[in-house]
Design a protein around this motif. Structure first.
Motif, PDB file in Angstrom:
ATOM      1  N   LYS A 179      49.702   4.345  68.195  1.00  0.00           N
ATOM      2  CA  LYS A 179      48.343   4.878  68.335  1.00  0.00           C
ATOM      3  C   LYS A 179      47.315   3.754  68.282  1.00  0.00           C
ATOM      4  O   LYS A 179      46.355   3.745  69.059  1.00  0.00           O
ATOM      5  N   ARG A 180      47.523   2.800  67.364  1.00  0.00           N
ATOM      6  CA  ARG A 180      46.598   1.674  67.239  1.00  0.00           C
ATOM      7  C   ARG A 180      46.592   0.831  68.517  1.00  0.00           C
ATOM      8  O   ARG A 180      45.537   0.410  68.999  1.00  0.00           O
ATOM      9  N   LYS A 217      44.724   2.639  71.237  1.00  0.00           N
ATOM     10  CA  LYS A 217      43.285   2.576  70.967  1.00  0.00           C
ATOM     11  C   LYS A 217      42.741   1.192  71.300  1.00  0.00           C
ATOM     12  O   LYS A 217      41.665   1.068  71.893  1.00  0.00           O
ATOM     13  N   ASP A 218      43.481   0.142  70.940  1.00  0.00           N
ATOM     14  CA  ASP A 218      43.051  -1.228  71.246  1.00  0.00           C
ATOM     15  C   ASP A 218      42.979  -1.448  72.757  1.00  0.00           C
ATOM     16  O   ASP A 218      42.048  -2.082  73.254  1.00  0.00           O
ATOM     17  N   GLU A 220      42.498   0.843  75.018  1.00  0.00           N
ATOM     18  CA  GLU A 220      41.374   1.631  75.516  1.00  0.00           C
ATOM     19  C   GLU A 220      40.059   0.897  75.265  1.00  0.00           C
ATOM     20  O   GLU A 220      39.196   0.826  76.145  1.00  0.00           O
ATOM     21  N   THR A 221      39.914   0.328  74.085  1.00  0.00           N
ATOM     22  CA  THR A 221      38.708  -0.422  73.738  1.00  0.00           C
ATOM     23  C   THR A 221      38.560  -1.645  74.639  1.00  0.00           C
ATOM     24  O   THR A 221      37.465  -1.938  75.131  1.00  0.00           O
TER      25      THR A 221
END
Length: 108
Positions: A71-72, A75-76, A78-79
């Motif tokens: 998940k991290r 998210k990274d 995506e950022t």
């Protein structure tokens, strides 16, 4: 003899669960020394079912760790994609480009 068989059965089950836990920890990129320490703590956690329950909990915790890492990472990514998109928009605005390109250059 029956008691000894039961103890051997628990030990074999523990070894199999420990192997599964180690595979998961490798997937989670846990250091070898820490991996050994976690399994050793489970082995000294008690006798019989207590020991098996400890290794099961280690497996569950490791699976959760893998899921959190995934998940991290998503998210990274995506950022990073959002930041890259913003920087592209900013750089095109700085050059005075409207986004439409004609054979003669920029239209705008």
């Amino acid at each position: 003899p029956l008691e000894r068989q039961a103890v051997l059965h628990v030990e074999m089950a523990f070894v199999k669960l420990a192997e599964s836990a180690e595979k998961l920890m490798k997937k989670a990129k846990v250091a070898q020394a820490e991996m050994s320490g976690r399994v050793r703590r489970c082995a000294f956690n008690g006798v019989g079912e207590a020991k098996l329950e400890a290794i099961r909990q280690l497996i569950v915790a490791t699976e959760a760790e893998i899921d959190n890492q995934r998940k991290r990472r998503l998210k990274d990514e995506e950022t990073a994609a959002k930041k890259a998109d913003k920087s592209v928009k900013k750089s095109s605005k700085k050059r005075g480009m409207s986004g439409r390109v004609t054979p003669m250059g920029t239209a705008g």
